[in-house]
Write a protein that holds these residues in place. Structure first.
Motif, mmCIF file in Angstrom:
data_model
loop_
_atom_site.group_PDB
_atom_site.id
_atom_site.type_symbol
_atom_site.label_atom_id
_atom_site.label_comp_id
_atom_site.label_asym_id
_atom_site.label_seq_id
_atom_site.Cartn_x
_atom_site.Cartn_y
_atom_site.Cartn_z
ATOM 1 N N VAL A 17 -23.560 -22.846 10.962
ATOM 2 C CA VAL A 17 -23.765 -24.006 11.825
ATOM 3 C C VAL A 17 -24.582 -25.023 11.037
ATOM 4 O O VAL A 17 -25.566 -24.665 10.387
ATOM 5 C CB VAL A 17 -24.509 -23.628 13.124
ATOM 6 C CG1 VAL A 17 -24.803 -24.882 13.944
ATOM 7 C CG2 VAL A 17 -23.703 -22.631 13.941
ATOM 8 N N SER A 73 -14.776 -24.225 8.464
ATOM 9 C CA SER A 73 -15.564 -25.223 9.191
ATOM 10 C C SER A 73 -15.273 -26.609 8.618
ATOM 11 O O SER A 73 -14.546 -26.750 7.634
ATOM 12 C CB SER A 73 -17.059 -24.913 9.046
ATOM 13 O OG SER A 73 -17.522 -25.303 7.763
ATOM 14 N N ASP A 88 -19.823 -23.591 13.920
ATOM 15 C CA ASP A 88 -18.962 -24.508 13.160
ATOM 16 C C ASP A 88 -17.893 -23.739 12.390
ATOM 17 O O ASP A 88 -16.794 -24.250 12.164
ATOM 18 C CB ASP A 88 -19.809 -25.338 12.187
ATOM 19 C CG ASP A 88 -20.646 -26.379 12.911
ATOM 20 O OD1 ASP A 88 -20.217 -26.836 13.992
ATOM 21 O OD2 ASP A 88 -21.720 -26.736 12.403
#
Length: 714
Positions: free
Chosen positions: A47, A143, A30
């Motif tokens: 992530v 992200s 991400d």
């Protein structure tokens, strides 16, 4: 596929530079960045799942920092020759990052989140741990994960009256203060470090200096977020609420909880029972649900009742200035302590403060007991260890013992940093020292109990501490709307959980030795922080006085069963003589004397350390070593053995490895014509060294000078 690489730079005051690069590595995460300073490079990835697991009402986030051995051109030790579980140091760095990031995620964000930070290139002049949180925050910034940052983290030292930011390893040596500080562009979030008995003013100055550098790091991350187009974060819905149930729980329980919180009940179990009874009473009062209607969620009732508890307890403290257990804001719980509790340990202490208790032991070992350090950035040995254990029974719970977790490692490290500068160094302390704190009861600040018990146990063991150390955990409850706040000394477990600050401070009567602070509220002013530090000083001094009532200074001698040590220096050329071929001589000394002998070369000299459990063993080993390394002195008398017999005299081994000639004319005052029958090989002979030939180094001995000289006949 073309790369869309974005790079931003942070210029440091001393001319160095930090770069943050994204878009080149780990693009399926991400968010991912590479942070570089000098040749040091950190890869950080993050992530987060799109959905939360059902029934989860917290943020299941893991932070892992790992130093790859290849980053420093090294191959791991051990059998597997690969990176294994995180080392204690890597866990401590992971904890620092986690503590800085976690408060900035939304309260209702419960998706499983993983942050990984890897040292992929090392630089001996750059300490990567101070860049780990910057890397993690930058990865979150690029992200779409909801996050209230950016944040950053810096190392600050105080040396020669000057604050230095992210210093080199060489600059850290002999610094009076070393702290890791994390914060946002507006607020300080986390502080941890060790100090050499410095004042509160110096510590506050370090936090201010660190925050100025953090602001620059955060501004660059905001530019990075803008450049990659991640200013809009993902939408999520991880909580289901029942506003009617929430209002009903508060309306029917708040006043009752407030009343119990205001009673000042010192017993933790009794308080818990009374709060639990209020919740059960509410549950029992709920009307029966008709068929087809939905039963109120137990999960939501628990959640809303917890919110009521938090609000009522906090308001009670702010309104009444009296705490959950009835204490004043600056009052420390009752303390009792005892030393020499365990007769088999080299040193021991029990320290109890309120409902928190530590049983701590000290074990003294030799150089052979030192802990070997083998990591990408560090290699060497550690001779002072502190281990902290937190069994489930200490809080009245039953759960499997899986060994020390991250919390235990973090608490143990804080206590170690609090004590280690008070331990004698170099020749003043030849021992490897292991301190173990077993927490037997816990209701707040068991790490600070470890510091106090550790001081007592070390003094009980006869370790000459520069000064005993005490520690205290501070808390704070505040209301931003009214401006009210309360600083709490020696916090309970509940006060830690429900409060806005957890601030642990340790020190001697001269100054602070370690600190750990986590701030859970925005906008803590330096004035309030200073007030908390000064209140902590008052508490530390009180606890220190209680410690001194039990044991005011280190014992004059070690326990009878503790190992004794003796250290001596020899010429470098004599090291081989003590060790012997294949270690034969040193093994013989150890086997026959029962002592442990360790030899090392330091600064061109041989350093011999002897450890023994009793005086006879020590004396025997020292005598044997001195016989080997002693230098012959003209005029000294020796007892030697006849090695060989010649027509002109006998060769006598008067010292280990040293033979001298006892000429036939030096055996007796009377004339000896020949050697036959005068001596035998292996016979012990007392002789005097009369001469060392300056050219050849040969030794000349005499026996007759030790005998009465016959009178001349008239």
């Amino acid at each position: 596929m073309s790369l869309n690489v974005v790079t931003k730079s942070i210029a440091l005051a001393d001319g160095r530079e930090i770069t943050i690069e994204t878009g080149k590595l780990a693009k399926q995460a991400d968010g991912s960045v590479v942070v570089r300073m000098g040749n040091a490079m950190l890869l950080a990835t993050v992530v987060s799942n799109k959905e939360a697991r059902e029934g989860v009402d917290f943020l299941p986030m893991s932070v892992d920092y790992q130093e790859k051995f290849a980053s420093a051109g090294k191959i791991p030790g051990g059998f597997l020759k690969r990176e294994a579980r995180l080392s204690d140091m890597e866990i401590l760095i992971s904890r620092l990052v986690d503590r800085a990031l976690r408060p900035l995620f939304p309260d209702d964000y419960h998706a499983e989140t993983q942050i990984m930070i890897s040292l992929i290139s090392a630089d001996k002049n750059v300490l990567p741990d101070a860049l780990a949180a910057l890397a993690a925050s930058a990865a979150l910034s690029v992200s779409d994960i909801p996050f209230g940052g950016p944040i950053s983290e810096v190392r600050v030292i105080f040396k020669a009256g000057e604050y230095l930011i992210n210093p080199t390893p060489t600059q850290i040596e002999e610094a009076d203060l070393e702290m890791i500080i994390a914060g946002t562009i507006d607020n300080i979030l986390m502080v941890e470090g060790e100090l050499n008995e410095v004042s509160e003013e110096v510590m506050i100055g370090a936090i201010k200096a660190g925050h100025e550098a953090i602001k620059d790091h955060c501004k660059v991350q905001l530019e990075l977020t803008e450049a990659v187009g991640k200013t809009v974060k993902r939408e999520y819905s991880h909580e289901t609420h029942d506003e009617g149930l929430k209002a009903d729980v508060k309306a029917k329980t708040y006043d009752k909880v407030y009343a119990v919180a205001s009673e000042g009940i010192a017993d933790k179990a009794l308080r818990k029972e009374k709060f639990g009874a209020i919740k059960q009473e509410y549950i029992d009062s709920l009307p029966e649900v008709a068929e087809g209607e939905e039963t109120p969620s137990e999960f939501l009732i628990d959640k809303y009742f917890h919110d009521v508890e938090k609000e009522a307890i906090r308001n009670s403290v702010l309104d009444n200035r009296i705490r959950l257990d009835g204490r004043k804001l600056n009052e420390v719980r009752h303390i009792w302590s005892e030393v020499d509790y365990l007769p088999g340990a080299h040193g021991s202490a029990v320290f109890t403060r309120g409902e928190t208790q530590s049983l701590t032991t000290v074990t003294l070992g030799t150089k052979m007991d030192q802990q070997m350090i083998d990591s990408a950035m560090n290699s060497g040995y550690n001779k002072f260890m502190l281990h902290y254990n937190f069994p489930a029974f200490s809080t009245g719970e039953a759960r499997p013992n899986r060994g020390p977790g991250r919390r235990e490692i973090g608490h143990g490290n804080l206590a170690l940093r609090a004590l280690k500068r008070m331990i004698p160094q170099g020749d003043e302390n030849p021992y490897t020292i292991r301190v173990v704190s077993d927490i037997l009861e816990s209701n707040g600040s068991s790490s600070m109990a470890t510091v106090c018990a550790g001081s007592l146990a070390l003094m009980d063991a006869g370790i000459k501490l520069k000064s005993p150390v005490s520690g205290i955990a501070m808390g704070m409850i505040s209301d931003p709307e009214t401006g009210k706040y309360a600083i709490l000394s020696d916090i309970l477990g509940d006060e830690d959980h429900l409060g806005d600050m957890d601030f642990k401070v340790t020190g001697t009567d001269k100054g602070i030795t370690a600190c750990q602070m986590d701030i859970k509220v925005d906008g803590l002013s330096y004035e309030v922080l200073t007030e908390a530090l000064m209140q902590a000083k008052e508490g530390r001094e009180h606890i220190l006085n209680e410690i001194r009532k039990t044991l005011s200074e280190s014992r004059e001698d070690l326990k009878p069963h503790a190992p004794r040590s003796f250290t001596m220096k020899i010429e470098k050329e004599l090291i081989g003589a003590v060790i012997g071929p294949g270690g034969k001589i040193i093994q013989e000394i150890q086997n026959e004397s029962g002592a442990t002998v360790v030899i090392e070369e330091v600064d061109g000299k041989g350093i011999i350390s002897v450890f023994a459990v009793d005086g006879d063993s020590m004396a025997d080993a020292i005598r044997r070593i001195k016989n080997i390394v002693a230098q012959p002195e003209v005029g000294e008398t020796y007892t030697g053995k006849v090695k060989s017999i010649m027509p002109f005299g006998a060769f006598i081994e008067f010292m280990p490895g040293k033979d001298g000639l006892l000429h036939i004319s030096e055996i007796k005052w009377e004339r000896v014509e020949k050697m036959d029958g005068i001596m035998e090989v292996g016979e012990e002979v007392k002789v005097k060294l009369t001469e060392i030939d300056p050219k050849t180094g040969k030794f000349r001995l005499s026996r007759k000078v030790l005998l009465p000289k016959p009178e001349k006949a008239e």
